[in-house]
Design a protein around this motif. Structure first.
Motif, short mmCIF file in Angstrom:
data_model
loop_
_atom_site.label_atom_id
_atom_site.label_comp_id
_atom_site.label_asym_id
_atom_site.label_seq_id
_atom_site.Cartn_x
_atom_site.Cartn_y
_atom_site.Cartn_z
N ASN A 174 -11.11 -18.29 4.72
CA ASN A 174 -10.83 -18.85 3.40
C ASN A 174 -12.14 -18.93 2.64
OD1 ASN A 174 -12.11 -21.15 4.37
ND2 ASN A 174 -10.35 -22.50 4.12
N ASP A 175 -12.17 -19.65 1.52
CA ASP A 175 -13.39 -19.66 0.72
C ASP A 175 -14.50 -20.52 1.31
OD1 ASP A 175 -12.14 -22.06 0.36
OD2 ASP A 175 -12.23 -22.05 -1.84
N ARG A 176 -14.21 -21.24 2.38
CA ARG A 176 -15.23 -22.07 3.03
C ARG A 176 -15.69 -21.52 4.37
NH1 ARG A 176 -17.00 -26.51 1.54
NH2 ARG A 176 -17.42 -27.21 3.68
N ALA A 177 -14.84 -20.78 5.06
CA ALA A 177 -15.19 -20.38 6.42
C ALA A 177 -14.66 -19.00 6.77
CB ALA A 177 -14.64 -21.40 7.43
N VAL A 178 -15.44 -18.29 7.55
CA VAL A 178 -14.97 -17.06 8.20
C VAL A 178 -15.15 -17.28 9.70
CG1 VAL A 178 -17.23 -15.95 7.85
CG2 VAL A 178 -15.23 -14.57 8.46
N ILE A 179 -14.07 -17.18 10.44
CA ILE A 179 -14.07 -17.56 11.86
C ILE A 179 -13.42 -16.47 12.70
CG2 ILE A 179 -13.23 -19.25 13.55
CD1 ILE A 179 -13.19 -21.30 11.25
N HIS A 180 -14.08 -16.11 13.77
CA HIS A 180 -13.48 -15.26 14.80
C HIS A 180 -13.13 -16.13 16.00
CE1 HIS A 180 -12.93 -11.10 14.08
NE2 HIS A 180 -14.20 -10.76 13.93
N PHE A 181 -12.09 -15.75 16.71
CA PHE A 181 -11.71 -16.41 17.95
C PHE A 181 -12.16 -15.55 19.12
CE2 PHE A 181 -8.92 -18.12 14.79
CZ PHE A 181 -8.69 -19.43 15.16
N GLY A 182 -12.64 -16.19 20.17
CA GLY A 182 -13.03 -15.47 21.37
C GLY A 182 -12.66 -16.27 22.60
N VAL A 183 -12.61 -15.59 23.74
CA VAL A 183 -12.28 -16.24 25.02
C VAL A 183 -13.29 -15.79 26.07
CG1 VAL A 183 -10.58 -16.50 26.86
CG2 VAL A 183 -9.82 -16.34 24.48
N GLU A 262 -6.57 -27.99 21.30
CA GLU A 262 -6.72 -29.18 20.48
C GLU A 262 -8.15 -29.30 19.95
OE1 GLU A 262 -5.10 -32.13 18.39
OE2 GLU A 262 -3.96 -30.96 19.86
N GLU A 263 -9.13 -29.06 20.82
CA GLU A 263 -10.52 -29.08 20.39
C GLU A 263 -10.79 -27.95 19.40
OE1 GLU A 263 -13.27 -28.94 23.60
OE2 GLU A 263 -12.45 -30.69 24.62
N GLY A 264 -10.19 -26.80 19.65
CA GLY A 264 -10.37 -25.67 18.75
C GLY A 264 -9.83 -25.96 17.36
N ALA A 265 -8.66 -26.58 17.29
CA ALA A 265 -8.06 -26.93 16.01
C ALA A 265 -8.94 -27.91 15.25
CB ALA A 265 -6.67 -27.51 16.21
N ALA A 266 -9.48 -28.90 15.95
CA ALA A 266 -10.35 -29.89 15.31
C ALA A 266 -11.60 -29.23 14.74
CB ALA A 266 -10.71 -30.99 16.31
N ALA A 267 -12.19 -28.30 15.51
CA ALA A 267 -13.38 -27.60 15.04
C ALA A 267 -13.09 -26.74 13.82
CB ALA A 267 -13.96 -26.74 16.17
N LEU A 268 -11.95 -26.06 13.84
CA LEU A 268 -11.60 -25.21 12.70
C LEU A 268 -11.35 -26.06 11.45
CD1 LEU A 268 -9.38 -22.08 12.67
CD2 LEU A 268 -9.01 -23.83 10.95
N LEU A 269 -10.64 -27.16 11.59
CA LEU A 269 -10.38 -28.03 10.44
C LEU A 269 -11.67 -28.57 9.84
CD1 LEU A 269 -7.26 -29.95 11.77
CD2 LEU A 269 -7.31 -28.45 9.79
N GLU A 270 -12.62 -28.89 10.68
CA GLU A 270 -13.90 -29.40 10.22
C GLU A 270 -14.61 -28.38 9.33
OE1 GLU A 270 -18.23 -30.69 12.10
OE2 GLU A 270 -16.47 -30.52 13.40
N MET A 271 -14.50 -27.09 9.69
CA MET A 271 -15.18 -26.06 8.93
C MET A 271 -14.39 -25.57 7.73
SD MET A 271 -16.92 -23.73 11.95
CE MET A 271 -15.46 -23.64 13.00
N ALA A 272 -13.06 -25.57 7.81
CA ALA A 272 -12.23 -24.96 6.79
C ALA A 272 -11.91 -25.88 5.63
CB ALA A 272 -10.93 -24.45 7.41
N GLU A 273 -12.00 -27.18 5.84
CA GLU A 273 -11.59 -28.13 4.80
C GLU A 273 -12.70 -28.34 3.78
OE1 GLU A 273 -8.35 -30.92 7.09
OE2 GLU A 273 -10.47 -31.45 7.29
#
Length: 273
Positions: A174-183, A262-273
């Motif tokens: 989005n306009d605040r974050a670009v995020i890749h997922f990895g495992v 759950e931790e991943g969702a929290a981290a993404l919300l912190e960056m995307a909001e």
């Protein structure tokens, strides 16, 4: 067909009642597979140079049981027998992968299985890196959208580095974050490391093309105290995580290691909001 696994036992001497857990039949992502889990050295201690015969018998029996499960489902294996092998009831533990099912089965039922055995499996024995990342992305997305439905459109978006370039798909944009997922998988870690490096490169190019407040690799990592990991797996995972962290720092990309969706969702919300 619901994901899960069935422990398979063998009675080396018929009529004695003594049984060894020798294998596991697994259903993951709709695919049935069978795996011999007993160590070769355990069979060698019992049969010496003739261990090839029980190995072949066990492999044949497991393949037969796999065929039964393919046609009738995991639940049909309870009490089923083949070549002296018998099955207990199916366990629907919602494994994250075939390897996860094998480790859980080994921990619960077998003292003769090698916890590090999945390190030696071929790539065909487990979901690919892309499949693991896709499942991880879906798990995080479900939790994010439950809290912020408006962020749904940001998942699996494409972006171009250059006006005439080919679009690249990112896990979230989005306009605040670009995020890749990895495992970072406990098994086949070299492929996880290669995948992380490729994603870091794409994130760095994306930041050059259109700078955002946050550019990050959201990396699912095994828990350091996970009891089903062998010492070899645990040390390797920590070493590789540190390697990815150094490479992320080199290209000014944030690495977010997390151990749950759950931790991943929290981290993404912190960056995307």
């Amino acid at each position: 067909m619901k994901d899960g696994w069935v422990p398979v036992f063998w009675e080396p001497v018929a009529g004695t009642g003594e049984r060894l857990m020798v294998g596991v039949v697994v259903c993951f992502a709709g695919q049935i597979s069978a795996h011999r889990i007993i160590r070769d050295d355990a069979l060698q201690a019992l049969y010496g140079k003739a261990l090839g015969r029980p190995q072949a018998l066990i492999e044949f029996g497991l393949d037969d049981l796999r065929t039964v499960a393919e046609h009738r489902g995991l639940a049909a294996l309870e009490g089923e027998a083949s070549m002296g092998l018998t099955c207990l009831r199916a366990r629907h533990t919602e494994p994250e992968s075939v390897d996860d099912a094998l480790r859980t089965a080994a921990t619960m039922f077998s003292s003769l299985a090698n916890i590090d055995l999945v390190d030696e499996q071929d790539d065909t024995d487990a979901p690919s890196q892309d499949e693991q990342v896709r499942h991880w992305t879906i798990d995080v997305r479900e939790r994010v959208v439950a809290r912020r439905p408006d962020l749904s459109a940001g998942f699996n978006r494409r972006a171009k580095f250059y006006p005439d370039g080919e679009p690249v798909r990112f896990g979230f944009l989005n306009d605040r974050a670009v995020i890749h997922f990895g495992v970072l998988r406990p098994v086949q870690q070299p492929s996880s490391l290669r995948d992380a490096r490729a994603r870091l490169w794409e994130l760095a190019r994306a930041q050059e093309a259109a700078r955002r407040p946050h550019a990050a690799l959201l990396l699912a990592v095994p828990r350091a105290n996970d009891p089903v990991l062998g010492d070899k797996q645990r040390a390797s995972a920590l070493r590789n995580q540190r390697e990815i962290e150094r490479e992320a720092d080199d290209v000014n990309i944030r690495l977010k290691p997390v151990t749950s969706a759950e931790e991943g969702a929290a981290a993404l919300l912190e960056m995307a909001e």
